[in-house]
Design a protein around this motif. Structure first.
Motif, PDB file in Angstrom:
ATOM      1  N   TRP A 137      -1.884   5.577   6.073  1.00  0.00           N
ATOM      2  CA  TRP A 137      -2.456   4.602   7.006  1.00  0.00           C
ATOM      3  C   TRP A 137      -1.500   3.436   7.231  1.00  0.00           C
ATOM      4  CZ3 TRP A 137      -7.231   4.861   9.491  1.00  0.00           C
ATOM      5  CH2 TRP A 137      -7.663   3.690  10.132  1.00  0.00           C
ATOM      6  N   ASN A 138      -0.877   3.002   6.154  1.00  0.00           N
ATOM      7  CA  ASN A 138      -0.034   1.818   6.261  1.00  0.00           C
ATOM      8  C   ASN A 138       1.370   2.097   6.771  1.00  0.00           C
ATOM      9  OD1 ASN A 138      -1.376  -0.835   5.291  1.00  0.00           O
ATOM     10  ND2 ASN A 138      -2.218   0.783   3.981  1.00  0.00           N
TER      11      ASN A 138
ATOM     12  N   ASN B  77       0.813  -1.217   0.000  1.00  0.00           N
ATOM     13  CA  ASN B  77       0.000   0.000   0.000  1.00  0.00           C
ATOM     14  C   ASN B  77       0.848   1.269   0.000  1.00  0.00           C
ATOM     15  OD1 ASN B  77      -3.209  -0.251   0.501  1.00  0.00           O
ATOM     16  ND2 ASN B  77      -2.170  -2.072   1.276  1.00  0.00           N
TER      17      ASN B  77
ATOM     18  N   GLN C 125      -9.208  -0.224   4.065  1.00  0.00           N
ATOM     19  CA  GLN C 125      -8.301  -0.590   5.146  1.00  0.00           C
ATOM     20  C   GLN C 125      -9.052  -1.211   6.330  1.00  0.00           C
ATOM     21  OE1 GLN C 125      -5.118  -0.529   4.569  1.00  0.00           O
ATOM     22  NE2 GLN C 125      -5.393   0.531   2.614  1.00  0.00           N
TER      23      GLN C 125
ATOM     24  N   ASN D 133      -4.122   5.670   1.824  1.00  0.00           N
ATOM     25  CA  ASN D 133      -3.623   4.292   1.933  1.00  0.00           C
ATOM     26  C   ASN D 133      -2.164   4.267   2.382  1.00  0.00           C
ATOM     27  OD1 ASN D 133      -6.038   3.151   1.149  1.00  0.00           O
ATOM     28  ND2 ASN D 133      -5.422   2.815  -0.979  1.00  0.00           N
TER      29      ASN D 133
ATOM     30  N   SER E  46     -10.710   4.914   1.208  1.00  0.00           N
ATOM     31  CA  SER E  46      -9.514   4.328   1.796  1.00  0.00           C
ATOM     32  C   SER E  46      -9.827   3.666   3.139  1.00  0.00           C
ATOM     33  CB  SER E  46      -8.437   5.402   1.993  1.00  0.00           C
ATOM     34  OG  SER E  46      -7.298   4.852   2.634  1.00  0.00           O
TER      35      SER E  46
ATOM     36  N   GLY F 289       0.505   3.339  -3.166  1.00  0.00           N
ATOM     37  CA  GLY F 289      -0.142   4.595  -2.829  1.00  0.00           C
ATOM     38  C   GLY F 289       0.707   5.794  -3.203  1.00  0.00           C
TER      39      GLY F 289
END
Length: 208
Positions: free
Chosen positions: A86-87, A61, A164, A83, A160, A65
């Protein structure tokens, strides 16, 4: 929406071996210790696999992303950017988890420690599942708001969070299901333990 990353969740098949621990009579010491080590080893292997899956999901991601956010259109840049952001957190969680697991590699658990460790892990996974539902609900709200007001950022962020949150919900529920089987096995064996006198004194034994 172009290029939505979906990494398949790997279903972990653990070997479930009867467990009991604590002080035992001399004749039963070896098999009971094997059972104890089996539960702890299975928990360790499952957690290591799960953290590796999370790290792989995060890496894919973050890379995609970062690349796709520069050439996507509409709400796409916001979707891919979220994404990636977040990751970065997921990657940090996976890294810390793998480091912590290294400290437990050769740890020996007593009966009580094994029971408490199993209960703690199951409670954490249930809590995480509740948070995952909150992420999905937030994603739905942002997407609806974005579509209604024409706010592309909210739409992208909402999509997103939906992706997720859905991944994490499946990820945590699969983990919980696997660990719960170990928990039930452990509880079943605990209920069979008996106090018994042996040549080395009084201890716990598991009737065979």
């Amino acid at each position: 929406m172009k290029q939505i990353t979906i990494l398949s969740t790997v279903i972990i098949l653990g070997l479930m071996v009867p467990f009991a621990g604590g002080a035992q009579t001399a004749e039963r010491q070896v098999p009971l210790q094997i059972f104890s080590d089996s539960i702890a080893s299975d928990r360790y292997n499952q957690n290591k696999t799960n953290m590796t899956i999370l790290a792989a999901w995060a890496g894919v991601n973050i890379i995609q992303g970062s690349i796709s956010a520069t050439n996507a259109t509409g709400s796409g840049p916001h979707f891919f950017r979220m994404n990636a952001y977040w990751n970065l957190v997921n990657l940090g969680i996976a890294s810390v988890g793998l480091i912590q697991l290294r400290k437990e590699l050769n740890r020996k658990y007593t009966l009580t420690q094994n029971h408490l460790a199993q209960q703690k892990l199951e409670k954490i996974l249930l809590l995480n599942s509740g948070l995952d539902l909150a992420y999905i609900a937030t994603g739905l709200f942002l997407k609806e708001n974005g579509n209604r007001t024409g706010n592309l950022r909210n739409t992208g962020f909402g999509n997103s969070l939906l992706l997720q949150g859905a991944f994490l919900l499946v990820f945590d529920l699969v983990q919980y299901g696997n660990h719960r089987r170990n928990g039930k096995l452990l509880e079943s064996q605990l209920s069979k333990l008996q106090i018994q006198a042996g040549p080395n004194g009084i201890g716990l034994s598991l009737p065979l």
